[in-house]
Scaffold this active site. Structure first.
Site: not given
Ligand code: ADP
Length: 398
Positions: A7, A90, A179, A240, A383
């Protein structure tokens, strides 16, 4: 079969080497500050943690050092790099080009480049990582797994914004979500825990971490998700803002004299529970402050929970019902109080949380009452494992 999962961020690289015979993680680590002063590799394989501080001018040097660490006789876990049967990368955005993971080819790399406009911070780093691995392991098959792929099954009515249609045709403005690898992993696991095929299950998956999103999943397919063109839309997050009146953007820009970049930064880095509480972006700090009577910390948690609850309700309406609710990621897996607050008031949908069973962190368990019509699960996301599984699947059928 051993699979290396990579990743790549703009100056970082996370990795795991997974033995897919038993899905055990053999080694994992993190490289930080690539291309800047203070580059550092932290590796955990055999024996103690191994830390290496040495200049790394680019991702290729970083990948080289990772491979060295994996074969090192003291802290390595393999004898030779050729034991790595495949690499899974990823990728943050595959735009609307990819609805599934694919084997890396030159054309695939070109397409990932095409999607840079949708993930300007991430996709360039992914390409550098892929190229570094292809140079260092030229005969090892590589697979790319996209965060957006799981959401590609959304119908047009869910992914289109009500803007002039040319904004979509000219600038690709639509909902892509994020996601996806996590939502896919937990939705498959939830179906398994229900003892059912994913078919005929209406599910809402809540990935609640620093970044947070909800997805509506019907028959194992995503039909809606809360993140949009970018990961800014939807739930309130660590830093956020999530959903708000879009007219606020020009309003604040004028009032505060901000440039588009500064406004972007305000919404992405200074908002969310950090902006509301003024305490932290970390939910543990906010929970502590709220317990100690800090009003803004309590407000931040209330706004966060209320938004998640609204999404669960709206997705139940979108799906025409709900059979299963899943909590995952840092907060979803660990915050007992957040799960309780979110579920409170959702009994009318058949969602009944068992407070005793809910007293759990980081384990795959059912937390609904015996008579809850909707099954509620806590499922730790993984993941990397999802990426490794997709990689094996593709390489096996090559
Ligand atoms: P990301 O991958 O998006 O950075 P994570 O999934 O690791 O995020 O989640 C990080 C968030 O989870 C942090 O805000 C952290 O406070 C929260 N978290 C982790 N453990 C707990 C806990 N025990 N209680 C409450 N929040 C927690």
């Amino acid at each position: 079969m051993k699979v290396l999962v990579i990743n790549c961020g703009s100056s970082s690289l996370k990795y795991q080497l997974i033995d897919m015979e038993n899905e055990n993680v053999l080694a994992k680590g993190l490289v930080e500050r690539i291309g800047i002063e203070g580059s550092i590799l932290t590796h955990k394989g055999k024996g103690d943690k191994f830390v290496l501080e040495t200049p790394m001018k680019d991702h290729q040097v970083a990948v080289e050092l990772v491979l060295n660490a994996l074969v090192n006789k003291d802290h390595g876990v393999i004898n030779d790099v050729c034991e790595i049967a495949a690499v899974g990368h990823r990728i943050v955005s595959g735009g609307d080009i990819y609805s599934k993971s694919v084997i890396v080819t030159d054309e695939v790399v070109e397409n990932i480049k095409e999607c840079i406009k949708l993930a300007p911070l991430h996709n360039p780093a992914h390409i550098v990582g892929i190229n570094a691995c292809r140079t260092l392991m030229p005969t090892t098959p590589m697979v790319v797994v996209f965060d957006t792929a799981f959401h590609q099954t959304m119908p047009e009515k869910a992914y289109m914004y009500a803007l002039p249609y040319e904004m979509y045709t000219k600038h690709s403005v639509r909902r892509y979500g994020a996601h996806g690898t996590s939502h896919k992993f937990v939705s498959l696991k939830a179906a398994e825990m229900m003892g059912k095929d994913a078919k005929n299950i209406k599910m809402v998956t809540c990935h609640l971490g620093n970044g947070a999103s909800c997805s509506a999943v019907v028959d194992g397919k995503c039909v809606d998700t809360s993140m949009g063109l970018t990961p800014l839309e939807g739930l309130v997050m660590g830093t956020r803002c999530g959903d708000m009146d879009p007219a606020i953007v020009p309003y604040i820009m004028k009032a505060e004299g901000l440039s588009p970049e500064e406004m972007d930064n305000l919404m992405n880095k200074k908002s969310g529970v950090l902006g509301l509480s003024g305490v932290s972006s970390d939910f543990r700090d906010i929970e502590d402050a709220a317990k100690n009577g800090n009003h803004r910390a309590k407000l931040a948690l209330d706004v966060f929970h209320y938004r998640v609850r609204k999404y669960i309700g709206s997705y139940a309406a979108a799906m025409g019902g709900i059979d299963c609710l899943v909590f995952t990621a840092g907060l979803g897996e660990n915050s007992i109080s957040s799960r309780e607050e979110i579920c409170e008031g959702l009994e009318f949908l058949g969602i009944k949380l068992d407070k005793e069973k809910n007293n759990v962190r980081g384990k795959a368990v059912e937390v609904s009452t015996e008579d809850s019509r909707v099954k509620i699960y806590v499922i730790p996301t993984n993941e990397e494992l999802m990426i490794a599984r997709d990689t094996v699947e593709l390489v096996k059928n090559k």
